[in-house]
Structure formats: structure tokens, C-alpha cells
Design a protein around this motif. Structure first.
Motif, PDB file in Angstrom:
ATOM      1  N   VAL A   1      52.867  41.683  31.080  1.00 14.43           N
ATOM      2  CA  VAL A   1      52.633  40.637  31.748  1.00 14.43           C
ATOM      3  C   VAL A   1      51.444  40.632  32.633  1.00 14.43           C
ATOM      4  CG1 VAL A   1      53.216  38.250  32.228  1.00 14.43           C
ATOM      5  CG2 VAL A   1      54.714  39.248  30.609  1.00 14.43           C
ATOM      6  N   LEU A   2      52.655  41.818  33.936  1.00 18.15           N
ATOM      7  CA  LEU A   2      51.967  42.414  34.941  1.00 18.15           C
ATOM      8  C   LEU A   2      50.395  42.905  34.807  1.00 18.15           C
ATOM      9  CD1 LEU A   2      51.729  42.512  37.767  1.00 18.15           C
ATOM     10  CD2 LEU A   2      52.408  44.753  38.083  1.00 18.15           C
ATOM     11  N   ILE A   6      46.156  41.206  35.427  1.00 18.77           N
ATOM     12  CA  ILE A   6      45.909  41.927  36.607  1.00 18.77           C
ATOM     13  C   ILE A   6      44.719  42.198  36.035  1.00 18.77           C
ATOM     14  CG2 ILE A   6      45.307  44.142  38.176  1.00 18.77           C
ATOM     15  CD1 ILE A   6      48.736  44.264  38.322  1.00 18.77           C
ATOM     16  N   ILE A   7      44.850  42.849  34.479  1.00 17.81           N
ATOM     17  CA  ILE A   7      43.234  43.317  33.907  1.00 17.81           C
ATOM     18  C   ILE A   7      42.124  42.222  34.229  1.00 17.81           C
ATOM     19  CG2 ILE A   7      42.410  43.892  32.263  1.00 17.81           C
ATOM     20  CD1 ILE A   7      44.438  45.921  31.508  1.00 17.81           C
ATOM     21  N   PRO A   8      42.367  40.936  33.556  1.00 22.31           N
ATOM     22  CA  PRO A   8      41.150  39.477  34.001  1.00 22.31           C
ATOM     23  C   PRO A   8      41.272  39.537  35.329  1.00 22.31           C
ATOM     24  CG  PRO A   8      43.339  39.457  32.024  1.00 22.31           C
ATOM     25  CD  PRO A   8      43.911  40.914  32.839  1.00 22.31           C
ATOM     26  N   PHE A   9      42.419  39.958  36.158  1.00 18.06           N
ATOM     27  CA  PHE A   9      41.846  39.289  37.426  1.00 18.06           C
ATOM     28  C   PHE A   9      40.646  40.298  37.763  1.00 18.06           C
ATOM     29  CE2 PHE A   9      42.862  40.145  41.515  1.00 18.06           C
ATOM     30  CZ  PHE A   9      42.243  38.593  42.678  1.00 18.06           C
ATOM     31  N   PHE A  10      40.838  41.612  37.754  1.00 19.35           N
ATOM     32  CA  PHE A  10      39.607  42.507  38.437  1.00 19.35           C
ATOM     33  C   PHE A  10      38.445  42.437  37.346  1.00 19.35           C
ATOM     34  CE2 PHE A  10      43.139  45.236  40.027  1.00 19.35           C
ATOM     35  CZ  PHE A  10      43.173  44.974  41.074  1.00 19.35           C
ATOM     36  N   VAL A  11      38.513  41.889  36.160  1.00 16.67           N
ATOM     37  CA  VAL A  11      37.263  41.764  35.772  1.00 16.67           C
ATOM     38  C   VAL A  11      36.515  40.569  36.110  1.00 16.67           C
ATOM     39  CG1 VAL A  11      36.475  40.766  33.332  1.00 16.67           C
ATOM     40  CG2 VAL A  11      38.118  42.769  33.400  1.00 16.67           C
ATOM     41  N   VAL A  12      36.930  39.563  35.820  1.00 16.85           N
ATOM     42  CA  VAL A  12      36.681  38.021  37.259  1.00 16.85           C
ATOM     43  C   VAL A  12      36.548  38.509  38.467  1.00 16.85           C
ATOM     44  CG1 VAL A  12      37.197  35.987  37.631  1.00 16.85           C
ATOM     45  CG2 VAL A  12      37.992  36.991  35.638  1.00 16.85           C
TER      46      VAL A  12
END
Length: 206
Positions: A1-2, A6-12
Motif C-alpha cells: 500500500v505504501l 508513494i510512486i504516484p506521489f513522486f510521479v505527480v
């Protein structure tokens, strides 16, 4: 879940910072292409969110284009001034010669002397333009020798004595009898002559 969070957060976040950077670079590229085509007045707007280094680069780019516009304006103005300076003695000499041909003026030494004066001025102007073009191209060669600077100044002043007297201007050289100097006597003499001629041309009489 983490990891999935995190991955979409860094992409955005990456896209958020990369987008202003890409837009600013794109505007700079288009502006640089316009400047290369001769559109020197092109400027680039600031994109919100762009890195500070890119903001400073954009400001420097706009300052550069402003300088190019100013240089272009000064160049056009100088061309007009040069054309006027060259046309005046040429027109005067041609008019005097045409008057002699038409019989308006007698072919006397005085008339030819006036024509010669205009042609001499025209020759001086072309020499000055040639000198300027060599200097701007970085091809102005200097011949360094040891000479008496005071003697050079007195010589150049003597050349302009009649012209100065006609304008009611006094030119004095206050210098020791000997003033040794190492430089290009011919080029320095040209500079001194041009300065004094400009002073005589534009200063008020007396």
C-alpha cells in the motif's frame, strides 16, 4: 500500500516541477529561433514555478534581446548619418563642377580649390570609415615605435590652424618640449585629428 501510494506521489510531483521547466525551455527555444531570423525584439515571459536559475537565464536572455534592438537602432542611425556626411561634400563638389561646365562659374584656381577642399573632406571620411571597419573586425594593426608625443600634437594642431582660425577657435598645446611615448604615431595622430575636427565642427564660434 505504501509503495502504491508513494510512486504516484513522486510521479505527480515530478510532473508538477517538470512542466514549468519544459514550458520555459520551449519559449526560450522559440524566442532564440526568432532572434536568429533577425527578430531582435523578441522577449520571453516568465513561467510560474520555473527554477530560479532558469528565471535568471530568461531575464538575461531578455536583456540580450533589448541590447540587440538598441544596437540595431544605433546602426541604422549611424548609416543615415554616414550617408549624410558623405553626400554633403560630394554634392557640393558635383554642383561646383556642374556650374563650371554650364558656364556659371569661371574655371579659375579658386573654383578648383573649393572643389578640391570638398573632395579632400570626402577622402578623409572614407579613410575614417575604413579605419572604423578595421577596428570593429579586430584587424586594426598597430606599429609601435618610440616618438615625441608633444611634437605629434603640435604637428596635428598646425594642420588645423587655418580651420580653427576660420571658426575663431584657439588650439594650444601645453606640453614639455620632449614627451617620449611608445605607440602607433600614425593611428594616434588620426585620433587626435578626428577629436579636434569634431570639436571645430560642433563647437560654437569663438
Amino acid at each position: 500500500v505504501l509503495v502504491a501510494f508513494i510512486i504516484p506521489f513522486f510521479v505527480v510531483m515530478g510532473l508538477r516541477f517538470a512542466l514549468p521547466l519544459a514550458i520555459q525551455f520551449s519559449q526560450l527555444a522559440h524566442a532564440a529561433r526568432d532572434v536568429a531570423q533577425g527578430k531582435f525584439g523578441t522577449s520571453v515571459g516568465q513561467v510560474d514555478g520555473a527554477p530560479q536559475e532558469l528565471v535568471r537565464f530568461t531575464e538575461d536572455f531578455n536583456l540580450m534581446t533589448q541590447q540587440l534592438v538598441r544596437y540595431e537602432r544605433e546602426l541604422k542611425a549611424s548609416h543615415v548619418a554616414i550617408a549624410h556626411e558623405l553626400r554633403s561634400p560630394l554634392t557640393a563638389a558635383m554642383g561646383r563642377l556642374q556650374g563650371i561646365v554650364d558656364g556659371v562659374f569661371a574655371p579659375e584656381p579658386q573654383q578648383f580649390s573649393m572643389i578640391m577642399k570638398q573632395l579632400t573632406q570626402l577622402s578623409r571620411l572614407t579613410d575614417e570609415l575604413h579605419l572604423l571597419s578595421l577596428a570593429e573586425a579586430g584587424q586594426l594593426s598597430l606599429s609601435l615605435t618610440r616618438f615625441n608625443l608633444a611634437e605629434l600634437l603640435r604637428e596635428r594642431t598646425a594642420w588645423l590652424a587655418l580651420q580653427a582660425e576660420a571658426g575663431q577657435v584657439a588650439i594650444e598645446v601645453q606640453s614639455p618640449a620632449s614627451l617620449p611615448y611608445t605607440g602607433d604615431a600614425s593611428r594616434l595622430g588620426q585620433v587626435v585629428t578626428i577629436l579636434m575636427e569634431n570639436a571645430l565642427r560642433y563647437a560654437a564660434e569663438g
